[in-house]
Design an enzyme around this catalytic site. Structure first.
Site, PDB file in Angstrom:
ATOM      1  N   HIS A 110      21.987   9.194 -42.357  1.00  0.00           N
ATOM      2  CA  HIS A 110      22.094   7.823 -41.841  1.00  0.00           C
ATOM      3  C   HIS A 110      22.850   6.950 -42.847  1.00  0.00           C
ATOM      4  O   HIS A 110      23.726   6.166 -42.497  1.00  0.00           O
ATOM      5  CB  HIS A 110      20.703   7.200 -41.611  1.00  0.00           C
ATOM      6  CG  HIS A 110      19.977   7.709 -40.406  1.00  0.00           C
ATOM      7  ND1 HIS A 110      19.608   9.011 -40.250  1.00  0.00           N
ATOM      8  CD2 HIS A 110      19.545   7.062 -39.287  1.00  0.00           C
ATOM      9  CE1 HIS A 110      18.975   9.163 -39.106  1.00  0.00           C
ATOM     10  NE2 HIS A 110      18.932   7.982 -38.483  1.00  0.00           N
ATOM     11  N   GLU A 165      -4.569  -8.808  -8.798  1.00  0.00           N
ATOM     12  CA  GLU A 165      -3.225  -8.791  -8.201  1.00  0.00           C
ATOM     13  C   GLU A 165      -2.863 -10.215  -7.762  1.00  0.00           C
ATOM     14  O   GLU A 165      -1.793 -10.716  -8.069  1.00  0.00           O
ATOM     15  CB  GLU A 165      -3.230  -7.843  -6.992  1.00  0.00           C
ATOM     16  CG  GLU A 165      -1.887  -7.795  -6.293  1.00  0.00           C
ATOM     17  CD  GLU A 165      -1.934  -7.148  -4.922  1.00  0.00           C
ATOM     18  OE1 GLU A 165      -3.051  -6.948  -4.377  1.00  0.00           O
ATOM     19  OE2 GLU A 165      -0.855  -6.866  -4.376  1.00  0.00           O
ATOM     20  N   HIS A 166      -3.792 -10.848  -7.024  1.00  0.00           N
ATOM     21  CA  HIS A 166      -3.589 -12.246  -6.589  1.00  0.00           C
ATOM     22  C   HIS A 166      -4.713 -13.100  -7.139  1.00  0.00           C
ATOM     23  O   HIS A 166      -5.881 -12.737  -6.992  1.00  0.00           O
ATOM     24  CB  HIS A 166      -3.658 -12.374  -5.059  1.00  0.00           C
ATOM     25  CG  HIS A 166      -2.738 -11.452  -4.335  1.00  0.00           C
ATOM     26  ND1 HIS A 166      -3.176 -10.326  -3.691  1.00  0.00           N
ATOM     27  CD2 HIS A 166      -1.402 -11.506  -4.160  1.00  0.00           C
ATOM     28  CE1 HIS A 166      -2.142  -9.710  -3.133  1.00  0.00           C
ATOM     29  NE2 HIS A 166      -1.052 -10.388  -3.410  1.00  0.00           N
ATOM     30  N   HIS A 175      -6.734  -5.585   4.616  1.00  0.00           N
ATOM     31  CA  HIS A 175      -5.740  -4.549   4.310  1.00  0.00           C
ATOM     32  C   HIS A 175      -6.359  -3.158   4.323  1.00  0.00           C
ATOM     33  O   HIS A 175      -5.728  -2.195   4.764  1.00  0.00           O
ATOM     34  CB  HIS A 175      -5.116  -4.788   2.929  1.00  0.00           C
ATOM     35  CG  HIS A 175      -3.931  -5.688   2.980  1.00  0.00           C
ATOM     36  ND1 HIS A 175      -2.760  -5.337   3.596  1.00  0.00           N
ATOM     37  CD2 HIS A 175      -3.740  -6.937   2.497  1.00  0.00           C
ATOM     38  CE1 HIS A 175      -1.883  -6.329   3.487  1.00  0.00           C
ATOM     39  NE2 HIS A 175      -2.452  -7.309   2.831  1.00  0.00           N
ATOM     40  N   GLN A 214      -7.120 -10.506   2.357  1.00  0.00           N
ATOM     41  CA  GLN A 214      -6.882  -9.282   1.573  1.00  0.00           C
ATOM     42  C   GLN A 214      -7.833  -8.177   1.999  1.00  0.00           C
ATOM     43  O   GLN A 214      -7.472  -7.000   2.003  1.00  0.00           O
ATOM     44  CB  GLN A 214      -6.997  -9.559   0.079  1.00  0.00           C
ATOM     45  CG  GLN A 214      -5.888 -10.437  -0.448  1.00  0.00           C
ATOM     46  CD  GLN A 214      -4.507 -10.017   0.055  1.00  0.00           C
ATOM     47  OE1 GLN A 214      -3.971  -8.994  -0.334  1.00  0.00           O
ATOM     48  NE2 GLN A 214      -3.933 -10.805   0.955  1.00  0.00           N
ATOM     49  N   ASP A 255       2.584 -13.355   0.563  1.00  0.00           N
ATOM     50  CA  ASP A 255       2.740 -12.043   1.206  1.00  0.00           C
ATOM     51  C   ASP A 255       4.001 -11.992   2.051  1.00  0.00           C
ATOM     52  O   ASP A 255       4.610 -10.937   2.209  1.00  0.00           O
ATOM     53  CB  ASP A 255       1.538 -11.750   2.114  1.00  0.00           C
ATOM     54  CG  ASP A 255       0.355 -11.219   1.334  1.00  0.00           C
ATOM     55  OD1 ASP A 255       0.505 -10.956   0.134  1.00  0.00           O
ATOM     56  OD2 ASP A 255      -0.728 -11.073   1.936  1.00  0.00           O
ATOM     57  N   GLU A 266      13.739   5.679 -46.077  1.00  0.00           N
ATOM     58  CA  GLU A 266      13.167   6.589 -45.078  1.00  0.00           C
ATOM     59  C   GLU A 266      13.542   8.042 -45.360  1.00  0.00           C
ATOM     60  O   GLU A 266      13.174   8.945 -44.605  1.00  0.00           O
ATOM     61  CB  GLU A 266      13.627   6.189 -43.654  1.00  0.00           C
ATOM     62  CG  GLU A 266      12.987   4.897 -43.184  1.00  0.00           C
ATOM     63  CD  GLU A 266      13.210   4.588 -41.713  1.00  0.00           C
ATOM     64  OE1 GLU A 266      14.012   5.287 -41.058  1.00  0.00           O
ATOM     65  OE2 GLU A 266      12.579   3.639 -41.222  1.00  0.00           O
TER      66      GLU A 266
HETATM   67  N1  LIG Z   1      -0.244  -3.905  -4.446  1.00  0.00           N
HETATM   68  C1  LIG Z   1       0.657  -4.286  -3.580  1.00  0.00           C
HETATM   69  O1  LIG Z   1       1.669  -4.870  -3.954  1.00  0.00           O
HETATM   70  C2  LIG Z   1       0.477  -4.006  -2.119  1.00  0.00           C
HETATM   71  C3  LIG Z   1       1.378  -4.520  -1.183  1.00  0.00           C
HETATM   72  C4  LIG Z   1       1.224  -4.173   0.165  1.00  0.00           C
HETATM   73  C5  LIG Z   1       0.200  -3.300   0.540  1.00  0.00           C
HETATM   74  N2  LIG Z   1      -0.650  -2.819  -0.407  1.00  0.00           N
HETATM   75  C6  LIG Z   1      -1.682  -1.837  -0.096  1.00  0.00           C
HETATM   76  O2  LIG Z   1      -1.007  -0.696   0.395  1.00  0.00           O
HETATM   77  C7  LIG Z   1      -1.939   0.095   1.093  1.00  0.00           C
HETATM   78  C8  LIG Z   1      -1.304   0.680   2.330  1.00  0.00           C
HETATM   79  O3  LIG Z   1      -2.121   1.744   2.698  1.00  0.00           O
HETATM   80  P1  LIG Z   1      -2.030   2.456   4.098  1.00  0.00           P
HETATM   81  O4  LIG Z   1      -3.003   3.584   4.084  1.00  0.00           O
HETATM   82  O5  LIG Z   1      -2.150   1.437   5.158  1.00  0.00           O
HETATM   83  O6  LIG Z   1      -0.547   2.975   4.194  1.00  0.00           O
HETATM   84  P2  LIG Z   1       0.298   3.983   3.285  1.00  0.00           P
HETATM   85  O7  LIG Z   1       1.640   4.028   3.921  1.00  0.00           O
HETATM   86  O8  LIG Z   1       0.189   3.653   1.859  1.00  0.00           O
HETATM   87  O9  LIG Z   1      -0.390   5.398   3.474  1.00  0.00           O
HETATM   88  C9  LIG Z   1      -0.362   6.072   4.692  1.00  0.00           C
HETATM   89  C10 LIG Z   1      -0.126   7.526   4.430  1.00  0.00           C
HETATM   90  O10 LIG Z   1      -1.159   8.054   3.600  1.00  0.00           O
HETATM   91  C11 LIG Z   1      -1.297   9.426   3.847  1.00  0.00           C
HETATM   92  N3  LIG Z   1      -2.718   9.759   3.969  1.00  0.00           N
HETATM   93  C12 LIG Z   1      -3.647   9.153   4.738  1.00  0.00           C
HETATM   94  N4  LIG Z   1      -4.841   9.776   4.594  1.00  0.00           N
HETATM   95  C13 LIG Z   1      -4.648  10.793   3.740  1.00  0.00           C
HETATM   96  C14 LIG Z   1      -5.509  11.793   3.203  1.00  0.00           C
HETATM   97  N5  LIG Z   1      -6.807  11.855   3.511  1.00  0.00           N
HETATM   98  N6  LIG Z   1      -4.985  12.688   2.349  1.00  0.00           N
HETATM   99  C15 LIG Z   1      -3.670  12.620   1.991  1.00  0.00           C
HETATM  100  N7  LIG Z   1      -2.812  11.702   2.472  1.00  0.00           N
HETATM  101  C16 LIG Z   1      -3.306  10.794   3.339  1.00  0.00           C
HETATM  102  C17 LIG Z   1      -0.582   9.727   5.141  1.00  0.00           C
HETATM  103  O11 LIG Z   1       0.540  10.510   4.854  1.00  0.00           O
HETATM  104  C18 LIG Z   1      -0.146   8.372   5.676  1.00  0.00           C
HETATM  105  O12 LIG Z   1       1.147   8.417   6.244  1.00  0.00           O
HETATM  106  C19 LIG Z   1      -3.132  -0.789   1.394  1.00  0.00           C
HETATM  107  O13 LIG Z   1      -4.185  -0.391   0.541  1.00  0.00           O
HETATM  108  C20 LIG Z   1      -2.645  -2.178   1.005  1.00  0.00           C
HETATM  109  O14 LIG Z   1      -3.690  -2.967   0.532  1.00  0.00           O
HETATM  110  C21 LIG Z   1      -0.518  -3.148  -1.717  1.00  0.00           C
HETATM  111  N1  LIG Z   2      -1.149  -8.574   0.409  1.00  0.00           N
HETATM  112  C1  LIG Z   2      -0.259  -7.459   0.268  1.00  0.00           C
HETATM  113  C2  LIG Z   2      -0.099  -7.192  -1.211  1.00  0.00           C
HETATM  114  O1  LIG Z   2      -1.275  -6.800  -1.776  1.00  0.00           O
HETATM  115  C3  LIG Z   2       1.103  -7.674   0.888  1.00  0.00           C
HETATM  116  C4  LIG Z   2       1.142  -7.878   2.361  1.00  0.00           C
HETATM  117  C5  LIG Z   2       2.079  -7.448   3.233  1.00  0.00           C
HETATM  118  N2  LIG Z   2       1.741  -7.894   4.459  1.00  0.00           N
HETATM  119  C6  LIG Z   2       0.673  -8.601   4.335  1.00  0.00           C
HETATM  120  N3  LIG Z   2       0.282  -8.572   3.065  1.00  0.00           N
HETATM  121 ZN   LIG Z   3      -1.623  -9.192   2.403  1.00  0.00          ZN
END
Ligand SMILES: NC(=O)c1ccc[n+]([C@@H]2O[C@H](COP(=O)([O-])OP(=O)(O)OC[C@H]3O[C@@H](n4cnc5c(N)ncnc54)[C@H](O)[C@@H]3O)[C@@H](O)[C@H]2O)c1
Ligand SMILES: N[C@H](CO)Cc1c[nH]c[nH+]1
Ligand SMILES: [Zn+2]
Length: 432
Positions: free
Chosen positions: A419, A326-327, A262, A259, A360, A414
């Site tokens: 009604h 979350e997990h 990510h 995690q 995942d 009421e």
């Molecule tokens: N909770 C869940 O179910 C789950 C599942 C999968 C992934 N995730 C999370 O999703 C997130 C994905 O994030 P990511 O950044 O890789 O991709 P993302 O697609 O969420 O965000 C990327 C976009 O963010 C924007 N961005 C980047 N920097 C910016 C800034 N400074 N100001 C404004 N906009 C900006 C850009 O437009 C870019 O295309 C990770 O944090 C991951 O842990 C959560």
């Molecule tokens: N762990 C993420 C949810 O928090 C989901 C994901 C997609 N690919 C790998 N991991």
């Molecule tokens: Zn993951």
């Protein structure tokens, strides 16, 4: 590596502080997102192009890929990769297909019949993250339940790659889901585009999908100011591992790093009854981090994480319920006894042989899950997220006679005479 706390030495305020994550204390994220939303609302496609240049460093002409382009991209991946995506698709489908259960029609009083019917949400928007890593698995996690629910229009947005396209894995998932277009926009601007609609991107009724803090903030702002709803706050990934003496330190380190990689704002928490296990996990983290291509990101997330040593596993579970991860991973021989006590978590991984990454990708459960403590009140995405359940009732003559006076009395108490009249006028006709 992991900052370690002794549970007994923590005050109630310390525990509150440790369970808080991804707040936006100076409104820095909110201010940026407000500007992006306003830009998209006012300037539509032009704003999407400008923001793609600013945040994704890409100059776009067309803002979407059509069926032929998707087909060509899907053909670039190997048969083995296609097969892995197909197995994930099938397992997710099998698990989610069980979720649409028909409910019973019930007579609450003789002649008073009540039931619910399920209707798909017509237009849904799926956000597929693509910033730090492109996640085709998320497309399956959202697209499969949307298809099972029967949603008519499925709009998919994801940040464009440097070549102005999406990768072959995303394209292959689109094919599996029979989705014929993908919009090349990411971040808060994608959420705004699906909420307000632009020349290219259709407006939807509900927006789904995980994302970084910009995406998550945009979803919550949109929900509060339009009629477009959202699945839940699904922000930066997090995991909490509960482990006792029976646990394997290498497995725990691997799960924490899965995690952590990510994003730097991910959090990986270990709560253990064994201080020597925590030490062993720290050593394993150092070793495994060295092997990771995304070590720099994971290292930052680990710095943003911690371990807690508790005297017993029940206390560990109580902390986890407060944190609402979350997990949740329970690495204990005794996991069966603990299941009943799990109150707050997005998805739970039981025993020593159940890594979080199976959920995942391919066990079948959904990986789009509530973060930042929202597992206290939200569930992860399921088929239910893509449908509405509409209640129906119908009264026979006998039913009206049975229930009529009760409603008249309640309406009167009421002070709502109209009604009461709506019932009385009918009862009078029955009696005449
Ligand atoms: N909770 C869940 O179910 C789950 C599942 C999968 C992934 N995730 C999370 O999703 C997130 C994905 O994030 P990511 O950044 O890789 O991709 P993302 O697609 O969420 O965000 C990327 C976009 O963010 C924007 N961005 C980047 N920097 C910016 C800034 N400074 N100001 C404004 N906009 C900006 C850009 O437009 C870019 O295309 C990770 O944090 C991951 O842990 C959560
Ligand atoms: N762990 C993420 C949810 O928090 C989901 C994901 C997609 N690919 C790998 N991991
Ligand atoms: Zn993951």
């Amino acid at each position: 590596m992991l900052k370690t706390y002794q549970y007994e030495q923590l005050s109630a305020q310390d525990i509150d502080r440790l369970t808080l994550r991804n707040t936006d204390p100076n409104n820095a994220i909110q201010d940026t997102v407000e500007q992006i939303i306003a830009q998209v609302e006012q300037n539509g496609d032009d704003a999407l192009r400008q923001l793609a240049l600013k945040y994704d460093q890409i100059s776009l002409d067309a803002l979407y890929l059509d069926e032929a382009e998707i087909e060509a991209l899907a053909a670039t991946i190997s048969r083995q990769q296609q097969r892995a995506l197909e197995i994930a698709f099938q397992n997710i489908h099998k698990f989610h297909a069980t979720q649409l259960k028909k409910e019973r029609t019930i007579e609450t009083m003789p002649g008073v019949t009540c039931w619910r019917e399920v209707r798909p949400i017509e237009k849904v928007g799926l956000y597929i993250p693509g910033g730090s890593a492109v996640l085709p698995s998320t497309l399956l996690m959202l697209g499969v339940p949307a298809r099972i629910a029967g949603c008519k229009e499925i709009v998919v947005c994801s940040p464009p790659q440097k070549d102005g396209k999406v990768n072959g894995f995303i394209a292959y998932c689109l094919k599996l889901l029979q989705i014929k277009k993908i919009y090349l926009t990411g971040g808060a601007q994608a959420v705004a585009a699906m909420a307000y609609g632009t020349e290219s991107v259709p407006r939807v009724d509900k927006i789904f999908g995980p994302g970084n803090q910009f995406v998550t903030k945009a979803k919550s702002l949109i929900q509060s100011r339009t009629q477009v709803s959202i699945d839940m706050p699904a922000g930066p990934s997090e995991v909490l591992v509960i482990a006792d003496e029976s646990a394997n330190a290498d497995y725990i380190a691997a799960d924490l790093l899965a995690q952590a990689e990510h994003g730097a704002d991910s959090q990986a928490v270990l709560v253990s009854t064994s201080s020597s296990l925590i030490e062993a996990v720290n050593q394993a983290l150092l070793l495994q981090l060295g092997e990771l291509p995304r070590a720099a990101i994971a290292q930052k997330a680990i710095e943003n994480s911690y371990a807690i040593c508790t005297t017993d596993i029940t206390t560990a579970l109580a902390f986890s319920n407060k944190y609402a991860p979350e997990h949740l991973i329970i690495q204990s021989d005794d996991w069966k006894r603990l299941v009943y006590g799990v109150q707050n978590a997005g998805s739970v991984f039981l025993g020593h042989l159940t890594p979080e990454s199976v959920g995942d990708y391919a066990s079948g459960t959904n990986h789009t899950l509530p973060t930042s403590g929202y597992a206290r009140s939200y569930s992860g995405v399921s088929v239910d997220s893509f449908v509405k359940k509409i209640t129906f009732q119908q009264l026979s003559q006998d039913g009206l006679r049975q229930i009529g006076s009760t409603v008249e009395i309640l309406a009167e108490l009421e002070g709502l005479q109209a009604h009461k009249n709506a019932v009385s006028i009918r009862l009078k006709d029955l009696e005449s």
